[in-house]
Motif scaffolding. Sequence first.
Motif, PDB file in Angstrom:
ATOM      1  N   PRO A  95       0.835  -1.205   0.000  1.00 25.18           N
ATOM      2  CA  PRO A  95       0.000   0.000   0.000  1.00 25.18           C
ATOM      3  C   PRO A  95       0.873   1.259   0.000  1.00 25.18           C
ATOM      4  O   PRO A  95       1.895   1.316   0.690  1.00 25.18           O
ATOM      5  CB  PRO A  95      -0.797  -0.119   1.312  1.00 25.18           C
ATOM      6  CG  PRO A  95      -0.773  -1.583   1.644  1.00 25.18           C
ATOM      7  CD  PRO A  95       0.564  -2.071   1.167  1.00 25.18           C
ATOM      8  N   SER A  96       0.471   2.240  -0.761  1.00 24.31           N
ATOM      9  CA  SER A  96       1.299   3.441  -0.897  1.00 24.31           C
ATOM     10  C   SER A  96       1.466   4.181   0.421  1.00 24.31           C
ATOM     11  O   SER A  96       2.540   4.725   0.701  1.00 24.31           O
ATOM     12  CB  SER A  96       0.704   4.374  -1.951  1.00 24.31           C
ATOM     13  OG  SER A  96       0.743   3.755  -3.230  1.00 24.31           O
ATOM     14  N   GLU A 154       1.586   2.804   3.335  1.00 24.88           N
ATOM     15  CA  GLU A 154       2.541   2.023   4.110  1.00 24.88           C
ATOM     16  C   GLU A 154       3.959   2.281   3.625  1.00 24.88           C
ATOM     17  O   GLU A 154       4.889   2.428   4.435  1.00 24.88           O
ATOM     18  CB  GLU A 154       2.222   0.533   4.005  1.00 24.88           C
ATOM     19  CG  GLU A 154       3.158  -0.358   4.803  1.00 24.88           C
ATOM     20  CD  GLU A 154       2.806  -1.828   4.696  1.00 24.88           C
ATOM     21  OE1 GLU A 154       3.737  -2.662   4.757  1.00 24.88           O
ATOM     22  OE2 GLU A 154       1.612  -2.154   4.553  1.00 24.88           O
ATOM     23  N   ALA A 155       4.140   2.353   2.310  1.00 26.59           N
ATOM     24  CA  ALA A 155       5.465   2.643   1.758  1.00 26.59           C
ATOM     25  C   ALA A 155       5.971   3.992   2.251  1.00 26.59           C
ATOM     26  O   ALA A 155       7.135   4.142   2.643  1.00 26.59           O
ATOM     27  CB  ALA A 155       5.413   2.620   0.234  1.00 26.59           C
ATOM     28  N   ARG A 156       5.084   4.969   2.245  1.00 28.40           N
ATOM     29  CA  ARG A 156       5.468   6.308   2.700  1.00 28.40           C
ATOM     30  C   ARG A 156       5.871   6.287   4.180  1.00 28.40           C
ATOM     31  O   ARG A 156       6.864   6.902   4.579  1.00 28.40           O
ATOM     32  CB  ARG A 156       4.307   7.276   2.479  1.00 28.40           C
ATOM     33  CG  ARG A 156       4.637   8.727   2.772  1.00 28.40           C
ATOM     34  CD  ARG A 156       3.470   9.645   2.412  1.00 28.40           C
ATOM     35  NE  ARG A 156       3.173   9.579   0.981  1.00 28.40           N
ATOM     36  CZ  ARG A 156       2.100   8.976   0.462  1.00 28.40           C
ATOM     37  NH1 ARG A 156       1.219   8.393   1.250  1.00 28.40           N
ATOM     38  NH2 ARG A 156       1.910   8.959  -0.837  1.00 28.40           N
ATOM     39  N   ARG A 157       5.126   5.533   4.988  1.00 22.18           N
ATOM     40  CA  ARG A 157       5.432   5.464   6.418  1.00 22.18           C
ATOM     41  C   ARG A 157       6.784   4.793   6.659  1.00 22.18           C
ATOM     42  O   ARG A 157       7.577   5.240   7.497  1.00 22.18           O
ATOM     43  CB  ARG A 157       4.315   4.700   7.138  1.00 22.18           C
ATOM     44  CG  ARG A 157       4.486   4.603   8.643  1.00 22.18           C
ATOM     45  CD  ARG A 157       3.196   4.153   9.307  1.00 22.18           C
ATOM     46  NE  ARG A 157       3.398   3.896  10.723  1.00 22.18           N
ATOM     47  CZ  ARG A 157       3.561   2.699  11.254  1.00 22.18           C
ATOM     48  NH1 ARG A 157       3.552   1.625  10.465  1.00 22.18           N
ATOM     49  NH2 ARG A 157       3.735   2.554  12.540  1.00 22.18           N
ATOM     50  N   VAL A 158       7.067   3.723   5.925  1.00 23.11           N
ATOM     51  CA  VAL A 158       8.355   3.049   6.066  1.00 23.11           C
ATOM     52  C   VAL A 158       9.502   3.992   5.712  1.00 23.11           C
ATOM     53  O   VAL A 158      10.509   4.082   6.433  1.00 23.11           O
ATOM     54  CB  VAL A 158       8.410   1.775   5.197  1.00 23.11           C
ATOM     55  CG1 VAL A 158       9.831   1.207   5.143  1.00 23.11           C
ATOM     56  CG2 VAL A 158       7.450   0.716   5.732  1.00 23.11           C
ATOM     57  N   LEU A 159       9.361   4.720   4.631  1.00 27.30           N
ATOM     58  CA  LEU A 159      10.415   5.648   4.210  1.00 27.30           C
ATOM     59  C   LEU A 159      10.564   6.805   5.207  1.00 27.30           C
ATOM     60  O   LEU A 159      11.678   7.239   5.492  1.00 27.30           O
ATOM     61  CB  LEU A 159      10.125   6.183   2.813  1.00 27.30           C
ATOM     62  CG  LEU A 159      10.259   5.142   1.691  1.00 27.30           C
ATOM     63  CD1 LEU A 159       9.670   5.674   0.397  1.00 27.30           C
ATOM     64  CD2 LEU A 159      11.709   4.747   1.486  1.00 27.30           C
ATOM     65  N   GLU A 160       9.457   7.295   5.732  1.00 24.74           N
ATOM     66  CA  GLU A 160       9.525   8.410   6.680  1.00 24.74           C
ATOM     67  C   GLU A 160      10.238   7.998   7.970  1.00 24.74           C
ATOM     68  O   GLU A 160      11.030   8.770   8.521  1.00 24.74           O
ATOM     69  CB  GLU A 160       8.114   8.906   7.002  1.00 24.74           C
ATOM     70  CG  GLU A 160       7.482   9.704   5.876  1.00 24.74           C
ATOM     71  CD  GLU A 160       6.040  10.090   6.164  1.00 24.74           C
ATOM     72  OE1 GLU A 160       5.445   9.537   7.127  1.00 24.74           O
ATOM     73  OE2 GLU A 160       5.489  10.927   5.421  1.00 24.74           O
TER      74      GLU A 160
END
Length: 258
Positions: free
Chosen positions: A101-102, A104-110
Amino acid sequence: MGRFDGATVLITGAAGGLGRGAANGFAAEGARLVLSDIDEKALGDFAATLPAETAILPGNVADEKLSEDLVRLAIERFGRLDVAVNNAGIVQSFVRLPQVPSDEARRVLEIDLLGVFYAMKHQIPQMDRQFKATARGGAIVNIASVAGLVGAPKLSVYAAAKHGVVGLTKSAAAEYATKGVRINAICPAHTRTAMVDSFVRASGAPEAEALAELTRGVPMKRVAEVDEITAAILFAADPANSFMTGHALAIDGGVGAI
């Protein structure tokens, strides 16, 4: 006499497996601790068990202000910052790239990448000032992953974040190599922490079977123990290890050998 007698050590993700291991290891070697974690209760409960002077500040490393406040807390309480262990991180769902999920990807990178960037952005200037004033700088240890050194199928975004941590480590280490700030990364393979426990539970298989699947590509055929990663963290931070900087140290059971 401990290797870190009187040193001030900042650790993020301190209530988790590797964070706890690092905090216990530095405390046993005489350090004073500044600890942070997103889980305020777990952080406070853990800090109360430590045989060391300890200051705590809960928060989310994805918020840059936390990194600024942690450095300020170290200076206010202990007068300097000698070691920072940027350990806080999360893992993504174990799925192929198009299924991530996009949000989720953003949260991992942040958390996993920008959290380390924010931390170093505020830690490095303080260590640089200390070096100019006293000729004693500091050491930063970023917790990356073997997934930051090789591809990691079904962990694509996590691997991208950890590759980014290695890139930040090497770049900043080169920038500050003559300014008294050593910066290295530790790159563990799967370690016996809550992340591995959650994988075992999610697999639905017996623990031995799940761990065998998890370590299929590991020559040692087992997960790492927290104490083994802690030893590497203390090695990277040790003032006696004064000629190592910009290194991504793989603690991977032999994964990098094949």
